[in-house]
Design an enzyme around this catalytic site. Structure first.
Site, mmCIF file in Angstrom:
data_model
loop_
_atom_site.group_PDB
_atom_site.id
_atom_site.type_symbol
_atom_site.label_atom_id
_atom_site.label_comp_id
_atom_site.label_asym_id
_atom_site.label_seq_id
_atom_site.Cartn_x
_atom_site.Cartn_y
_atom_site.Cartn_z
ATOM 1 N N TYR A 105 -7.325 3.651 2.911
ATOM 2 C CA TYR A 105 -6.013 3.054 3.188
ATOM 3 C C TYR A 105 -6.177 1.725 3.940
ATOM 4 O O TYR A 105 -5.634 0.690 3.533
ATOM 5 C CB TYR A 105 -5.209 4.052 4.020
ATOM 6 C CG TYR A 105 -3.813 3.662 4.394
ATOM 7 C CD1 TYR A 105 -2.735 4.018 3.592
ATOM 8 C CD2 TYR A 105 -3.543 2.979 5.574
ATOM 9 C CE1 TYR A 105 -1.438 3.699 3.949
ATOM 10 C CE2 TYR A 105 -2.257 2.646 5.942
ATOM 11 C CZ TYR A 105 -1.204 3.013 5.120
ATOM 12 O OH TYR A 105 0.082 2.689 5.496
ATOM 13 N N GLN B 144 0.829 -1.199 0.000
ATOM 14 C CA GLN B 144 0.000 0.000 0.000
ATOM 15 C C GLN B 144 0.866 1.253 0.000
ATOM 16 O O GLN B 144 0.528 2.253 -0.636
ATOM 17 C CB GLN B 144 -0.928 0.002 1.218
ATOM 18 C CG GLN B 144 -1.757 1.251 1.399
ATOM 19 C CD GLN B 144 -2.758 1.482 0.280
ATOM 20 O OE1 GLN B 144 -3.167 0.552 -0.397
ATOM 21 N NE2 GLN B 144 -3.143 2.731 0.079
ATOM 22 N N GLU B 145 1.985 1.198 0.696
ATOM 23 C CA GLU B 145 2.852 2.380 0.798
ATOM 24 C C GLU B 145 3.672 2.624 -0.466
ATOM 25 O O GLU B 145 3.800 3.754 -0.912
ATOM 26 C CB GLU B 145 3.799 2.224 1.997
ATOM 27 C CG GLU B 145 3.117 2.366 3.349
ATOM 28 C CD GLU B 145 2.696 3.802 3.630
ATOM 29 O OE1 GLU B 145 3.160 4.727 2.937
ATOM 30 O OE2 GLU B 145 1.886 4.007 4.555
ATOM 31 N N SER B 146 4.236 1.560 -1.056
ATOM 32 C CA SER B 146 5.230 1.775 -2.117
ATOM 33 C C SER B 146 5.135 0.824 -3.294
ATOM 34 O O SER B 146 5.963 0.898 -4.203
ATOM 35 C CB SER B 146 6.636 1.649 -1.521
ATOM 36 O OG SER B 146 6.895 0.290 -1.165
#
Length: 483
Positions: free
Chosen positions: A439, A312-314
């Site tokens: 998120y 999800q972040e990168s």
């Protein structure tokens, strides 16, 4: 039953033994004085099959739409719940008929012609759906099925839907097997062992992200009704109690909430994005798995959850960087990296370790009385939006008369941080509160996909090896065309 299916069933039994404490099984059939005998033995015996609609081992123990509904029903009777899994729908029905189970709950389509069985009131509408392998000519009508290798689960409403359509199209033929799961069936379509299959729409929605090469075709026939099965030899009072319970669940909105929770998130992940995720599971993730597992041992998190957070972040890019200056696989800020002792945010091992330890710190700062899994979802939200804004959302929940310990209530409050009426009344002010809701939703879906892929990889590899060896991948029976 093939050796493969026997091994899979044994593995499932072992898995369930580790994730749920079952009540002591009784050797004698459960026929007796209905509710009175159930309350005397202090448990409700349910026969089911493994699957996303019915019963499976989730990240925090047993779950599934029908399992959750049955658990509530048992609570309403003030007894505990005992669950037995069968390999086939026929096995579930036989358990109920023999009195080895009080109730059958296995995505059963209401069938008034089935002898020896009474059904509850309808619980959910089930629509049989044709699915097919991406790359084939579009399958949009009944005639498009002619000549295709089609699979279905024996004794299911989907198999019955095919039989009904065969009367209109005598040239229609298919294969069916009783011991397959929906995942097996979709995997066979994905792997080119089948061209198409008939499953329920809900089953497709819950599994489509795992099988990106399986396309939606067209609804096959009329909708059916999911219902629970009871023995016709059993006292009517249990069936009456079940119908009263279901009616109350429908009247107070709890049933709609449960349906929404399990089946209302088909669009949570955009489809092309889901295909990209599955691709990266096989290409980018393997390099980082040892680091995620190491961080999981140090922090107590499930490594699949940490990996889902990393994607999800990168998208698992070690050198990722945002315009705001957060960097690395877990996208840490300078202050956060300093706080957790990370000196190189572009080192994936350090980034994963730092992200996991930061998530743990956030989680430990939440109130001790927040239960799981709500506690983990709130920690993820705070990882994204900041702990202060999460506390503000909890305060809004209190102001609105909700429960700040429930993620469902906090999830509804977070977007209110964008509205002056609410953010002006809390400490940390405005925040884009809708973002952490999306998120957390995405991380949870990635998490479920990763667990599914990991749990199923060995099974799918075995299916593939058998296919390469020229062996049948399932004990199919051929339903020949009528012509």
């Amino acid at each position: 039953m093939s050796k493969l299916m026997t091994r899979l069933r044994r593995a499932l039994v072992l898995l369930l033994a580790l994730t749920i404490v079952l009540c002591p099984a009784q050797l004698a059939p459960h026929f007796g004085d209905g509710l009175e005998s159930i309350r005397k033995r202090d448990f409700l015996q349910v026969a089911t099959r493994g699957g996303p609609i019915t019963f499976y081992a989730g990240g925090h123990g047993p779950t599934g739409f029908e399992y959750e509904l049955m658990r509530r029903f048992a609570q309403s009777l003030e007894v505990s719940l005992s669950v037995d899994t069968e390999a086939s729908i026929g096995g579930v029905i036989d358990d109920v008929k023999r009195g080895d189970a009080d109730v059958g709950a296995a995505a059963l389509a209401l069938d008034l012609d089935r002898e020896g069985i009474r059904y509850s009131q309808p619980i959910l509408t089930l629509q049989p759906l044709v699915v097919y392998r991406r790359g084939l000519p579009p399958v949009r009508t009944l005639d498009d099925l002619l000549g295709l290798r089609i699979g279905a689960i024996a004794d299911s409403g989907n198999a019955e839907a095919l039989r009904t359509q065969q009367r209109n199209l005598p040239g229609l033929g298919w294969k069916e097997a009783e011991n397959l799961t929906i995942a097996d069936l979709m995997e066979m379509v994905e792997r080119d062992d089948l061209d198409a299959a008939v499953i329920y729409t809900q089953q497709f929605r819950l599994n489509r992200l795992f099988f990106p090469n399986v396309e939606r075709g067209f609804p096959l026939g009329k909708p059916m009704s999911l219902a629970w099965a009871f023995s016709a030899n059993q006292s009517i009072d249990l069936l009456s109690a079940a119908n009263d319970f279901l009616e109350e669940q429908r009247r107070n909105g709890d049933l709609d909430e449960l349906v929404g929770r399990y089946f209302g998130h088909d669009d949570y992940l955009e489809y092309v994005g889901a295909r990209l995720f599955i691709h990266h599971v096989g290409t980018r993730l393997p390099r980082f798995v040892p680091y995620f597992k190491e961080a999981a041992r140090e922090t107590g998190f499930d490594w699949h959850l940490l990996a889902a957070l990393g994607f999800q972040e990168s998208h698992w890019e070690a050198d990722a960087e945002s315009p705001t200056g957060v960097r690395g696989l877990m996208m840490l800020t300078h202050p956060t990296a300093d706080e957790v002792g990370i000196d190189n945010r572009l080192d994936p091992r350090q980034s994963i370790d730092g992200g996991a330890r930061y998530l743990l710190q956030v989680k430990q700062r939440l109130a001790d009385d927040i239960p799981e899994p709500d506690r983990t979802w709130m920690a993820l939200a705070a990882y994204n939006v900041g702990l202060g804004h999460l506390f503000d959302a909890q305060e809004i929940v209190r102001l609105r008369g909700g429960d700040p310990k429930r993620w469902a209530d906090v999830r509804e409050a977070l977007p209110l941080l964008q509205e002056r009426e609410w953010y002006s009344r809390v400490r940390h002010g405005y925040a884009r509160g809708g973002e952490p809701v999306i998120y957390v939703r995405n991380v949870r879906r990635y998490y479920e996909i990763l667990k599914y892929v990991n749990r199923s990889q060995q099974q799918f590899n075995q299916l593939g090896e058998r296919a390469l060896d020229g062996e049948s991948t399932a004990p199919f029976e051929i339903v020949a065309p009528l012509l």
